[in-house]
Write a protein that holds these residues in place. Structure first.
Motif, PDB file in Angstrom:
ATOM      1  N   ALA A   1      -1.399   7.061  16.374  1.00 51.54           N
ATOM      2  CA  ALA A   1       0.101   7.002  16.186  1.00 51.54           C
ATOM      3  C   ALA A   1       0.745   5.886  17.190  1.00 51.54           C
ATOM      4  O   ALA A   1       0.454   6.302  18.444  1.00 51.54           O
ATOM      5  CB  ALA A   1       0.784   8.091  15.902  1.00 51.54           C
ATOM      6  N   PRO A   2       1.648   5.254  16.594  1.00 49.57           N
ATOM      7  CA  PRO A   2       2.068   4.829  15.469  1.00 49.57           C
ATOM      8  C   PRO A   2       1.239   3.634  14.960  1.00 49.57           C
ATOM      9  O   PRO A   2       1.891   2.764  14.043  1.00 49.57           O
ATOM     10  CB  PRO A   2       3.672   4.576  15.664  1.00 49.57           C
ATOM     11  CG  PRO A   2       3.537   3.804  16.996  1.00 49.57           C
ATOM     12  CD  PRO A   2       2.531   4.749  17.842  1.00 49.57           C
ATOM     13  N   HIS A   3       0.054   3.368  15.262  1.00 46.05           N
ATOM     14  CA  HIS A   3      -0.489   2.262  14.869  1.00 46.05           C
ATOM     15  C   HIS A   3      -0.722   2.101  13.246  1.00 46.05           C
ATOM     16  O   HIS A   3      -0.868   3.535  12.670  1.00 46.05           O
ATOM     17  CB  HIS A   3      -2.143   2.318  15.303  1.00 46.05           C
ATOM     18  CG  HIS A   3      -2.970   1.008  15.109  1.00 46.05           C
ATOM     19  ND1 HIS A   3      -3.257   0.719  13.771  1.00 46.05           N
ATOM     20  CD2 HIS A   3      -3.387   0.238  16.002  1.00 46.05           C
ATOM     21  CE1 HIS A   3      -4.162  -0.422  13.943  1.00 46.05           C
ATOM     22  NE2 HIS A   3      -3.894  -0.810  15.247  1.00 46.05           N
ATOM     23  N   ASP A   4      -0.629   1.090  12.738  1.00 49.88           N
ATOM     24  CA  ASP A   4      -0.986   1.181  11.104  1.00 49.88           C
ATOM     25  C   ASP A   4      -2.107   1.881  10.547  1.00 49.88           C
ATOM     26  O   ASP A   4      -3.358   1.667  11.540  1.00 49.88           O
ATOM     27  CB  ASP A   4      -1.050  -0.353  10.720  1.00 49.88           C
ATOM     28  CG  ASP A   4       0.279  -1.263  10.613  1.00 49.88           C
ATOM     29  OD1 ASP A   4       1.494  -0.589  10.585  1.00 49.88           O
ATOM     30  OD2 ASP A   4       0.237  -2.484  10.846  1.00 49.88           O
TER      31      ASP A   4
ATOM     32  N   ARG B   1       3.201  -5.006   4.977  1.00 51.27           N
ATOM     33  CA  ARG B   1       2.999  -3.945   3.919  1.00 51.27           C
ATOM     34  C   ARG B   1       2.120  -2.583   4.644  1.00 51.27           C
ATOM     35  O   ARG B   1       1.893  -1.581   3.977  1.00 51.27           O
ATOM     36  CB  ARG B   1       2.789  -4.382   2.647  1.00 51.27           C
ATOM     37  CG  ARG B   1       3.943  -4.994   2.045  1.00 51.27           C
ATOM     38  CD  ARG B   1       3.519  -6.219   1.030  1.00 51.27           C
ATOM     39  NE  ARG B   1       4.440  -6.641   0.315  1.00 51.27           N
ATOM     40  CZ  ARG B   1       5.250  -7.544   1.114  1.00 51.27           C
ATOM     41  NH1 ARG B   1       4.935  -8.042   2.370  1.00 51.27           N
ATOM     42  NH2 ARG B   1       6.359  -8.174   0.475  1.00 51.27           N
ATOM     43  N   TRP B   2       1.396  -3.055   5.681  1.00 48.81           N
ATOM     44  CA  TRP B   2       0.634  -1.994   6.184  1.00 48.81           C
ATOM     45  C   TRP B   2       1.668  -0.810   7.097  1.00 48.81           C
ATOM     46  O   TRP B   2       2.336  -1.420   7.581  1.00 48.81           O
ATOM     47  CB  TRP B   2      -0.333  -2.810   7.347  1.00 48.81           C
ATOM     48  CG  TRP B   2      -1.417  -3.747   6.662  1.00 48.81           C
ATOM     49  CD1 TRP B   2      -1.541  -3.982   5.350  1.00 48.81           C
ATOM     50  CD2 TRP B   2      -2.427  -4.423   7.479  1.00 48.81           C
ATOM     51  NE1 TRP B   2      -2.445  -4.732   5.160  1.00 48.81           N
ATOM     52  CE2 TRP B   2      -3.053  -5.123   6.340  1.00 48.81           C
ATOM     53  CE3 TRP B   2      -2.457  -4.820   8.870  1.00 48.81           C
ATOM     54  CZ2 TRP B   2      -3.952  -5.998   6.926  1.00 48.81           C
ATOM     55  CZ3 TRP B   2      -3.626  -5.661   9.036  1.00 48.81           C
ATOM     56  CH2 TRP B   2      -4.147  -6.282   8.273  1.00 48.81           C
ATOM     57  N   THR B   3       1.129   0.210   7.072  1.00 46.15           N
ATOM     58  CA  THR B   3       1.933   1.112   7.692  1.00 46.15           C
ATOM     59  C   THR B   3       1.290   2.252   8.028  1.00 46.15           C
ATOM     60  O   THR B   3       0.090   2.367   7.818  1.00 46.15           O
ATOM     61  CB  THR B   3       3.280   1.615   6.794  1.00 46.15           C
ATOM     62  OG1 THR B   3       4.089   2.303   7.438  1.00 46.15           O
ATOM     63  CG2 THR B   3       2.570   2.128   5.580  1.00 46.15           C
ATOM     64  N   ILE B   4       1.841   3.367   8.655  1.00 44.96           N
ATOM     65  CA  ILE B   4       1.367   4.371   8.927  1.00 44.96           C
ATOM     66  C   ILE B   4       1.969   5.714   8.191  1.00 44.96           C
ATOM     67  O   ILE B   4       2.994   5.920   8.329  1.00 44.96           O
ATOM     68  CB  ILE B   4       1.215   4.965  10.553  1.00 44.96           C
ATOM     69  CG1 ILE B   4       0.677   6.280  10.698  1.00 44.96           C
ATOM     70  CG2 ILE B   4       2.630   4.931  11.006  1.00 44.96           C
ATOM     71  CD1 ILE B   4       0.363   6.857  12.311  1.00 44.96           C
TER      72      ILE B   4
ATOM     73  N   ASP C   1       0.416   0.907  20.195  1.00 47.56           N
ATOM     74  CA  ASP C   1       1.325  -0.121  19.339  1.00 47.56           C
ATOM     75  C   ASP C   1       2.438   0.380  19.617  1.00 47.56           C
ATOM     76  O   ASP C   1       3.441  -0.072  18.406  1.00 47.56           O
ATOM     77  CB  ASP C   1       0.883  -0.172  17.846  1.00 47.56           C
ATOM     78  CG  ASP C   1      -0.408  -1.120  17.753  1.00 47.56           C
ATOM     79  OD1 ASP C   1      -1.004  -1.479  18.679  1.00 47.56           O
ATOM     80  OD2 ASP C   1      -0.616  -1.610  16.739  1.00 47.56           O
ATOM     81  N   LEU C   2       3.143   1.156  20.311  1.00 48.35           N
ATOM     82  CA  LEU C   2       4.573   1.381  20.474  1.00 48.35           C
ATOM     83  C   LEU C   2       5.281   0.276  21.242  1.00 48.35           C
ATOM     84  O   LEU C   2       4.931   0.317  22.512  1.00 48.35           O
ATOM     85  CB  LEU C   2       4.672   2.659  20.832  1.00 48.35           C
ATOM     86  CG  LEU C   2       6.188   3.309  21.109  1.00 48.35           C
ATOM     87  CD1 LEU C   2       6.714   3.392  19.781  1.00 48.35           C
ATOM     88  CD2 LEU C   2       6.343   4.762  21.523  1.00 48.35           C
TER      89      LEU C   2
END
Length: 507
Positions: free
Chosen positions: A222-225, A242-245, A36-37
C-alpha cells in the motif's frame, strides 16, 4: 563518528561492541517502507488525523526530514538502493524488469541484511521485495519454477515475502513463508496490510525474548494501485487514472477529502517539456473524478498502514522493546496524481522524487524537523552506523546519525536523479534521463542529445511549470554551465566518490 556522537546522546543505550555478536545494548531497528506514497499525501493524511499512530508513535517521537528524496523514482531500483546504500548505476538494478532490472540483477550476497546478521542481529523481511521475486529466475538455476518462489536471499533469519505476480493484490496473494508457499483468501481478515501487521507482531514477539537485537524490514504494498495477473495493459494514460487500491472494508468511504489541485495539475501548457510528454492529453472531467477517487482510496488504504504501525508500537511496548528501538518510516518513491498531466512516477519532478522520511530513535529530541537534503542512499549507511555493522560495499550515501544529533548540520548540496528505460513492465515508461538537483535548481538531460533539456528554479517556480533551458540571461547561462559538468561527475561516480561531488562546496 556518527554513532559515537549518537551513543553519548542516549547515555550509552546505543553503545555496542564493534565485533560480531551484538550485545543487548544494540538498538533494534525497524524500517517501514510503503509503496508509491508522495510526501504531500502523507502530510495531508497526518494533518487530517487519519494516521494517529504514525503521528504519536513515530513523528512526535522522532525527527522528520522535510527534504527527503529518492534517486531513482521506481520501485525495484529504489528498494535495491535501500538494501545497498548505492545509486542505481552502482548496484546495477536500473529498472523493474527486463534486461536492465528486476530481482535477478541484485547481488544479494552483500546487503544490509548480511552486514547486520554478521554483526549479531536477528533479521526479518516482511512484505514486498524486489519486482519479479517469485516469478523470475532469482536462484540462478536457469529455470523459472517453484524454487524461485521458495528462494530466501542470504542474510535473513525470517523471510515472509510476497510473491509475484500476486504482490499487488489486496486479497488472494501468496507468500514465501520461510520456504513454504502460503496463499491467502478473500475474507476481510485476509486484507494484505493487516496480514503483514500480524506477521510483524509475531516477529517482534519472537525476537524480543532473545539476547540479540533485531532488524525488521516491513514493506507493505500500500498504497500502490492493485494490479493483477492478466489485467489489460493501459491503452493510453487515461486508463491509469482509474487504477486504484481497494481499502479495507472498515475504511471504505471514510475519507471525504478532495485532492488539492496545485497549478501543475492538468498543466495547460506542456510545450516546455520533452516531446514524449506531448502525447499526454488534458484530463477530462471523468479523469479528474477518477483521480479524486484514487486519492481517497490511497488515504483509506494508508489508514490500514497506520493500524499496522499501531500494532508494531503495541508489540514493542508490551515486550519492553520500544525504548531501545529505532523506527524509520519512508516510501520507495513519490507519486504524481495529474501534475503535468502525468500519472505515477519515473519523472524528475518533485512529486515523483520527494518522499516522506521520519526517524524515531531513543535519545533524540522529539518532534524535530530537519531541512537537510537526504536521500534513500543514506538509509543503509544510517542503519549500518546504528548497528555498528561493517558494510561490504562502497556505499554512496552517508549516515544520518550526525543529523539526528544536530539538525542544523551542514549537509549535502546536490544529488543525482536517474532513470533508465527498457522496462517492459511499466505501462508508461520514459526514455533515459539524468538530472542534478540542488537546493533550488533542477537540470535535466535526456538520453537523446537532440531532445530539449529541462531547467527549473524551484525558488521562483516550485511547481516546475516553465523550463528555463532557453533562458538567455547571464545568470541562467552561468547556472546551466555549472550544473552540466557536475551532473556528468554524478552520473559516473562510484567507489565512494559520489559523496565528494554531493557535499563539495564550489566557489
Amino acid at each position: 563518528m556518527g554513532l559515537r556522537i549518537f551513543g553519548l546522546v542516549v547515555a550509552g543505550l546505543l553503545v555496542v561492541p564493534a565485533a560480531r555478536g551484538a550485545s543487548s545494548l544494540a538498538p533494534n531497528i525497524i524500517v517501514i517502507m510503503v509503496d508509491d506514497l508522495d510526501a504531500w499525501s502523507l502530510a495531508r493524511a497526518v494533518g487530517a488525523g487519519l494516521m494517529p499512530n504514525l503521528r504519536t508513535g513515530v513523528i512526535d517521537r522522532g525527527m522528520t526530514f522535510v527534504n527527503s528524496f529518492v534517486t531513482n523514482s521506481l520501485c525495484c531500483p529504489s528498494r535495491a538502493t535501500f538494501l545497498t546504500g548505492q545509486y542505481s548505476h552502482n548496484h546495477g538494478v536500473l529498472t523493474n524488469g527486463g534486461n536492465n532490472g528486476g530481482v535477478t540483477l541484485l547481488d544479494d550476497r552483500s546487503t544490509v541484511a548480511t552486514w547486520l546478521q554478521a554483526a549479531g542481529y536477528r533479521t526479518g523481511y516482511i512484505g514486498k521485495y524486489l519486482n519479479g521475486y517469485g516469478a523470475d529466475d532469482v536462484n540462478g538455476d536457469g529455470l523459472n519454477d517453484m524454487r524461485d518462489a521458495q528462494y530466501i536471499p542470504p542474510g535473513w533469519n525470517a523471510w515472509e515475502t510476497l510473491i509475484d505476480p500476486s504482490t499487488y493484490l489486496v486479497y488472494g496473494y501468496s507468500f514465501n513463508d520461510n520456504g513454504q508457499i502460503v496463499t491467502y483468501g478473500h475474507a476481510p481478515a485476509d486484507y494484505q496490510t493487516d496480514v503483514l501487521a500480524a506477521r510483524a507482531v509475531r516477529f517482534i514477539n519472537a525476537s524480543a525474548g532473545g539476547t540479540a537485537p533485531f532488524f525488521l524490514a516491513l514493506m507493505p504494498a500500500a498504497p500502490h494501485d492493485q494490479l493483477w495477473p492478466g489485467m489489460p495493459d493501459a491503452d493510453d494514460v487515461t486508463d491509469t487514472w482509474r487504477w486504484t487500491i481497494p481499502p479495507p472494508p472498515r475504511y471504505a468511504d471514510t475519507v471525504s477529502l478532495s485532492m488539492p489541485l496545485p497549478p501543475s495539475f492538468n498543466e495547460a501548457d506542456i510545450s516546455d517539456k520533452p516531446p514524449w510528454m506531448n502525447y499526454l492529453p488534458s484530463l477530462t472531467g471523468d479523469d479528474v473524478a477518477a483521480v479524486q477517487r484514487k486519492y481517497r482510496n490511497r488515504l483509506e488504504a494508508m489508514r490500514a498502514v497506520d493500524d499496522m504501525i499501531g500494532s508494531v508500537l503495541a508489540a514493542l511496548t508490551s515486550s519492553g522493546q520500544l525504548s531501545r528501538t529505532v523506527i524509520i518510516f519512508t516510501s520507495d518513491n513519490g507519486f504524481l496524481l495529474g501534475q503535468h498531466r502525468t500519472p505515477g512516477k519515473l519523472y524528475p519532478y518533485e512529486e515523483s522524487i520527494r518522499v516522506p522520511l521520519t526517524i524515531a530513535a531513543p535519545g533524540i529530541t522529539s518532534g524535530q524537523l530537519a531541512g537537510q537534503m537526504v536521500l534513500n542512499t543514506d538509509l543503509a549507511p544510517t542503519i549500518v552506523d546504528l548497528a555498528r555493522a561493517v558494510p561490504q560495499r562502497p556505499m554512496d550515501g552517508r549516515s544520518l546519525t550526525p543529523v539526528l544529533q544536530n539538525n542544523t548540520l551542514d549537509w549535502r548540496r546536490r544529488f543525482l536523479i536517474e532513470h533508465f528505460a527498457n522496462d517492459p513492465r511499466a505501462p508508461l515508461d520514459l526514455p533515459d534521463f539524468a538530472a542534478i538537483r540542488t537546493e533550488s535548481l533542477v537540470w535535466v538531460e535526456h538520453g537523446d542529445a537532440n531532445v530539449t533539456k529541462e531547467f527549473y528554479d524551484l525558488s521562483v517556480d516550485p511547481y516546475e511549470l516553465a523550463s528555463l533551458h532557453n533562458d538567455p540571461s547571464s545568470p541562467r547561462v552561468f547556472q546551466r554551465g555549472a550544473l552540466a559538468p557536475m551532473l556528468g561527475h554524478l552520473r559516473n561516480c562510484g567507489n565512494g566518490s559520489c559523496q565528494n561531488v554531493e557535499f563539495y562546496i564550489y566557489r
